[in-house]
Design an enzyme around this catalytic site. Structure first.
Site, PDB file in Angstrom:
ATOM      1  N   ASP A  12       7.173 -35.852   9.326  1.00  0.00           N
ATOM      2  CA  ASP A  12       7.450 -37.274   9.565  1.00  0.00           C
ATOM      3  C   ASP A  12       6.305 -37.933  10.334  1.00  0.00           C
ATOM      4  O   ASP A  12       5.582 -37.272  11.073  1.00  0.00           O
ATOM      5  CB  ASP A  12       8.758 -37.376  10.371  1.00  0.00           C
ATOM      6  CG  ASP A  12       9.374 -38.755  10.262  1.00  0.00           C
ATOM      7  OD1 ASP A  12       8.869 -39.582   9.468  1.00  0.00           O
ATOM      8  OD2 ASP A  12      10.360 -39.013  10.976  1.00  0.00           O
ATOM      9  N   HIS A  29      -0.068 -41.096   4.295  1.00  0.00           N
ATOM     10  CA  HIS A  29       0.404 -40.038   3.388  1.00  0.00           C
ATOM     11  C   HIS A  29      -0.780 -39.190   2.886  1.00  0.00           C
ATOM     12  O   HIS A  29      -0.659 -37.980   2.736  1.00  0.00           O
ATOM     13  CB  HIS A  29       1.159 -40.647   2.200  1.00  0.00           C
ATOM     14  CG  HIS A  29       2.439 -41.317   2.598  1.00  0.00           C
ATOM     15  ND1 HIS A  29       3.342 -40.750   3.460  1.00  0.00           N
ATOM     16  CD2 HIS A  29       2.973 -42.525   2.244  1.00  0.00           C
ATOM     17  CE1 HIS A  29       4.381 -41.559   3.629  1.00  0.00           C
ATOM     18  NE2 HIS A  29       4.173 -42.644   2.908  1.00  0.00           N
ATOM     19  N   LEU A 123       2.021 -15.608   1.338  1.00  0.00           N
ATOM     20  CA  LEU A 123       2.683 -16.790   1.890  1.00  0.00           C
ATOM     21  C   LEU A 123       3.515 -17.411   0.773  1.00  0.00           C
ATOM     22  O   LEU A 123       3.057 -17.514  -0.365  1.00  0.00           O
ATOM     23  CB  LEU A 123       1.650 -17.806   2.391  1.00  0.00           C
ATOM     24  CG  LEU A 123       2.231 -19.119   2.929  1.00  0.00           C
ATOM     25  CD1 LEU A 123       2.990 -18.887   4.231  1.00  0.00           C
ATOM     26  CD2 LEU A 123       1.122 -20.153   3.169  1.00  0.00           C
TER      27      LEU A 123
HETATM   28  C1  FPP Z   1       7.487 -39.210   6.279  1.00  0.00           C
HETATM   29  O1  FPP Z   1       6.640 -40.130   6.914  1.00  0.00           O
HETATM   30  C2  FPP Z   1       6.745 -38.548   5.201  1.00  0.00           C
HETATM   31  C3  FPP Z   1       7.059 -38.649   3.887  1.00  0.00           C
HETATM   32  C4  FPP Z   1       8.188 -39.439   3.384  1.00  0.00           C
HETATM   33  C5  FPP Z   1       6.240 -38.011   2.857  1.00  0.00           C
HETATM   34  C6  FPP Z   1       5.615 -36.691   3.184  1.00  0.00           C
HETATM   35  C7  FPP Z   1       4.513 -36.489   2.218  1.00  0.00           C
HETATM   36  C8  FPP Z   1       3.305 -35.973   2.485  1.00  0.00           C
HETATM   37  C9  FPP Z   1       2.948 -35.374   3.772  1.00  0.00           C
HETATM   38  C10 FPP Z   1       2.213 -35.983   1.456  1.00  0.00           C
HETATM   39  C11 FPP Z   1       2.431 -35.229   0.194  1.00  0.00           C
HETATM   40  C12 FPP Z   1       2.859 -33.822   0.347  1.00  0.00           C
HETATM   41  C13 FPP Z   1       2.298 -32.734  -0.247  1.00  0.00           C
HETATM   42  C14 FPP Z   1       3.022 -31.441  -0.210  1.00  0.00           C
HETATM   43  C15 FPP Z   1       0.997 -32.749  -0.922  1.00  0.00           C
HETATM   44  P1  FPP Z   1       7.064 -41.660   6.944  1.00  0.00           P
HETATM   45  O2  FPP Z   1       6.386 -42.347   5.824  1.00  0.00           O
HETATM   46  O3  FPP Z   1       8.549 -41.790   6.958  1.00  0.00           O
HETATM   47  O4  FPP Z   1       6.443 -42.100   8.312  1.00  0.00           O
HETATM   48  P2  FPP Z   1       7.052 -43.154   9.328  1.00  0.00           P
HETATM   49  O5  FPP Z   1       8.393 -42.623   9.768  1.00  0.00           O
HETATM   50  O6  FPP Z   1       6.049 -43.162  10.425  1.00  0.00           O
HETATM   51  O7  FPP Z   1       7.151 -44.445   8.600  1.00  0.00           O
END
Ligand code: FPP
Length: 238
Positions: A12, A29, A123
């Site tokens: 997150d 992201h 892994l």
């Molecule tokens: C939450 O942050 C994160 C996500 C919804 C997406 C997670 C995806 C990635 C890390 C990239 C792709 C993954 C791989 C495996 C290549 P948020 O957007 O909710 O952040 P915020 O709470 O600060 O708004």
């Protein structure tokens, strides 16, 4: 307790990481996707056997379309690049979640990556895409009911253990440790069944900044915890 065999992570804080730098959410992201490779390597070095990452939830479809598109593109890009990481880390890749809603091209890439990496065991990386625990459990229940209807299983044979076999995670042990970055203290529909006895670790660090040292800190916190009654099996009787 030593190093956890299985760590599950809610990655997150990408959006907030980007906003605090005056960047668009998608830049967060992108940085978050880069961090996946760093953490895989670090986890393997530290002796972690299973790593399960929440990349896209069943609820994430309701985000603005350009953000959904950017996340899908990042996942596709990761799958394109992952052959090298798979070989370097001797890593088996699995995807959990309902992939039937994904673009057919992405579904193909997932199937190929899973097939190519199935020979490795050092892994085990599992990526949750279009995943939600309630959705997973409902899909599992449907499959189980079909088996009962087809006389392949008796109702009396339904136990927590046999139900687990219908979940997307059937080949994976339950997580020992859940990490959530960026300060929220929720499970957000992630691995609700599988986390029943897991330790939890929450940190204010945003996912793109969660580096090797932060992972080590989380593992040390886990290792120093004293499980009353000496372990999960006994704890189940409490
Ligand atoms: C939450 O942050 C994160 C996500 C919804 C997406 C997670 C995806 C990635 C890390 C990239 C792709 C993954 C791989 C495996 C290549 P948020 O957007 O909710 O952040 P915020 O709470 O600060 O708004």
């Amino acid at each position: 307790m030593g190093v956890p065999q299985h760590i599950a992570i809610i990655m997150d804080g990408n959006g907030r990481w980007a906003a605090s730098r005056g960047l668009p959410r998608t830049a967060g992201h992108t940085q978050g996707a880069k961090n996946v490779e760093r953490i895989c390597l670090a986890a393997k070095k530290l002796g972690v056997k299973y790593l399960t990452l929440y990349a896209f939830s069943t609820e994430n479809w309701s985000r603005p379309q350009p953000e959904v598109k950017a996340l899908m593109k990042l996942l596709e890009g990761y799958l394109d690049r992952c052959q090298k990481t798979v070989e370097e880390n001797k890593m088996r890749l699995r995807v959990i979640g309902d992939i039937t809603r994904l673009d057919p091209k992405l579904q193909e890439k997932i199937k190929d990556a899973q097939q190519i990496s199935a020979i490795y065991h050092d892994l085990n990386l599992t990526i949750a895409i279009n995943y939600g625990s309630r959705d997973e459990m409902v899909r599992a229940m449907r499959k189980m009911c079909e088996d009962v209807k087809a006389d392949k299983r008796l109702i009396s044979e339904i136990t927590p253990e046999s139900f687990s076999e219908y979940l997307d995670t059937k080949d994976i042990p339950d997580p020992d440790l859940l990490i959530r970055t960026s300060g929220e203290l929720r499970l957000s529909n992630y691995l609700l069944w599988q986390l029943a006895y897991s330790e939890m670790y929450f940190t204010d660090i945003a996912w793109p900044d969660f580096d090797e040292k932060e992972l080590e800190k989380a593992i040390n916190a886990f290792s120093s915890r004293d499980r009353r009654y000496g372990g999960i099996q006994e704890e189940k009787n409490v």
